[in-house]
Design a protein around this motif. Structure first.
Motif, PDB file in Angstrom:
ATOM      1  N   GLN A 152       0.839  -1.191   0.000  1.00 39.46           N
ATOM      2  CA  GLN A 152       0.000   0.000   0.000  1.00 39.46           C
ATOM      3  C   GLN A 152       0.879   1.247   0.000  1.00 39.46           C
ATOM      4  O   GLN A 152       0.572   2.227  -0.684  1.00 39.46           O
ATOM      5  CB  GLN A 152      -0.932   0.013   1.211  1.00 39.46           C
ATOM      6  N   ALA A 153       1.961   1.211   0.742  1.00 43.06           N
ATOM      7  CA  ALA A 153       2.874   2.362   0.808  1.00 43.06           C
ATOM      8  C   ALA A 153       3.506   2.637  -0.551  1.00 43.06           C
ATOM      9  O   ALA A 153       3.641   3.802  -0.951  1.00 43.06           O
ATOM     10  CB  ALA A 153       3.945   2.126   1.867  1.00 43.06           C
ATOM     11  N   ASP A 154       3.890   1.583  -1.265  1.00 42.82           N
ATOM     12  CA  ASP A 154       4.480   1.759  -2.598  1.00 42.82           C
ATOM     13  C   ASP A 154       3.482   2.422  -3.546  1.00 42.82           C
ATOM     14  O   ASP A 154       3.821   3.357  -4.270  1.00 42.82           O
ATOM     15  CB  ASP A 154       4.905   0.413  -3.198  1.00 42.82           C
ATOM     16  N   LEU A 155       2.251   1.933  -3.539  1.00 43.13           N
ATOM     17  CA  LEU A 155       1.225   2.493  -4.414  1.00 43.13           C
ATOM     18  C   LEU A 155       0.921   3.935  -4.032  1.00 43.13           C
ATOM     19  O   LEU A 155       0.808   4.810  -4.895  1.00 43.13           O
ATOM     20  CB  LEU A 155      -0.044   1.643  -4.366  1.00 43.13           C
ATOM     21  N   ALA A 156       0.802   4.175  -2.736  1.00 43.24           N
ATOM     22  CA  ALA A 156       0.515   5.526  -2.259  1.00 43.24           C
ATOM     23  C   ALA A 156       1.578   6.507  -2.733  1.00 43.24           C
ATOM     24  O   ALA A 156       1.259   7.597  -3.229  1.00 43.24           O
ATOM     25  CB  ALA A 156       0.421   5.533  -0.736  1.00 43.24           C
ATOM     26  N   GLU A 157       2.835   6.137  -2.613  1.00 45.27           N
ATOM     27  CA  GLU A 157       3.925   7.012  -3.052  1.00 45.27           C
ATOM     28  C   GLU A 157       3.859   7.246  -4.563  1.00 45.27           C
ATOM     29  O   GLU A 157       4.065   8.372  -5.034  1.00 45.27           O
ATOM     30  CB  GLU A 157       5.279   6.405  -2.676  1.00 45.27           C
ATOM     31  N   ARG A 165      -0.699   6.204   2.616  1.00 45.14           N
ATOM     32  CA  ARG A 165      -1.034   4.782   2.677  1.00 45.14           C
ATOM     33  C   ARG A 165      -2.446   4.593   3.209  1.00 45.14           C
ATOM     34  O   ARG A 165      -3.179   3.717   2.784  1.00 45.14           O
ATOM     35  CB  ARG A 165      -0.028   4.022   3.556  1.00 45.14           C
ATOM     36  N   GLN A 166      -2.843   5.457   4.153  1.00 40.44           N
ATOM     37  CA  GLN A 166      -4.192   5.365   4.726  1.00 40.44           C
ATOM     38  C   GLN A 166      -5.268   5.589   3.669  1.00 40.44           C
ATOM     39  O   GLN A 166      -6.334   4.975   3.724  1.00 40.44           O
ATOM     40  CB  GLN A 166      -4.352   6.369   5.882  1.00 40.44           C
ATOM     41  N   THR A 167      -4.985   6.458   2.708  1.00 40.52           N
ATOM     42  CA  THR A 167      -5.938   6.686   1.623  1.00 40.52           C
ATOM     43  C   THR A 167      -6.101   5.428   0.785  1.00 40.52           C
ATOM     44  O   THR A 167      -7.230   5.038   0.454  1.00 40.52           O
ATOM     45  CB  THR A 167      -5.485   7.867   0.738  1.00 40.52           C
ATOM     46  N   ILE A 168      -5.005   4.777   0.464  1.00 41.82           N
ATOM     47  CA  ILE A 168      -5.079   3.530  -0.311  1.00 41.82           C
ATOM     48  C   ILE A 168      -5.844   2.474   0.481  1.00 41.82           C
ATOM     49  O   ILE A 168      -6.711   1.779  -0.056  1.00 41.82           O
ATOM     50  CB  ILE A 168      -3.666   3.020  -0.683  1.00 41.82           C
TER      51      ILE A 168
END
Length: 70
Positions: free
Chosen positions: A16-21, A27-30
């Motif tokens: 999730q952190a990778d996608l968020a970046e 990450r919370q949005t994802i």
């Protein structure tokens, strides 16, 4: 709105952190999108579709059984 973000992300072995970046959100949005607790803005939906090289319609579809909207 129902999304296929989680399955697309997992198919790419992304966190999730990778996608968020990659799309410029937290990450919370994802997490909220994946749990169908947050509908992304049109701009974010386009960014996600571009990231996954697909259409917005491939990622999101409305919950037509949801009667909370007027």
């Amino acid at each position: 709105m129902n999304s296929r973000i989680r399955e697309q992300r997992q198919a790419r072995d992304e966190s999730q952190a990778d996608l968020a970046e990659a799309v410029g959100v937290s990450r919370q949005t994802i997490n909220a999108i994946e749990r169908d607790r947050y509908d992304p803005s049109l701009e974010l939906a386009f960014k996600l579709a571009a990231h996954f090289d697909c259409t917005i319609e491939d990622l999101f579809h409305p919950d037509l059984n949801d009667t909370t909207e007027s």
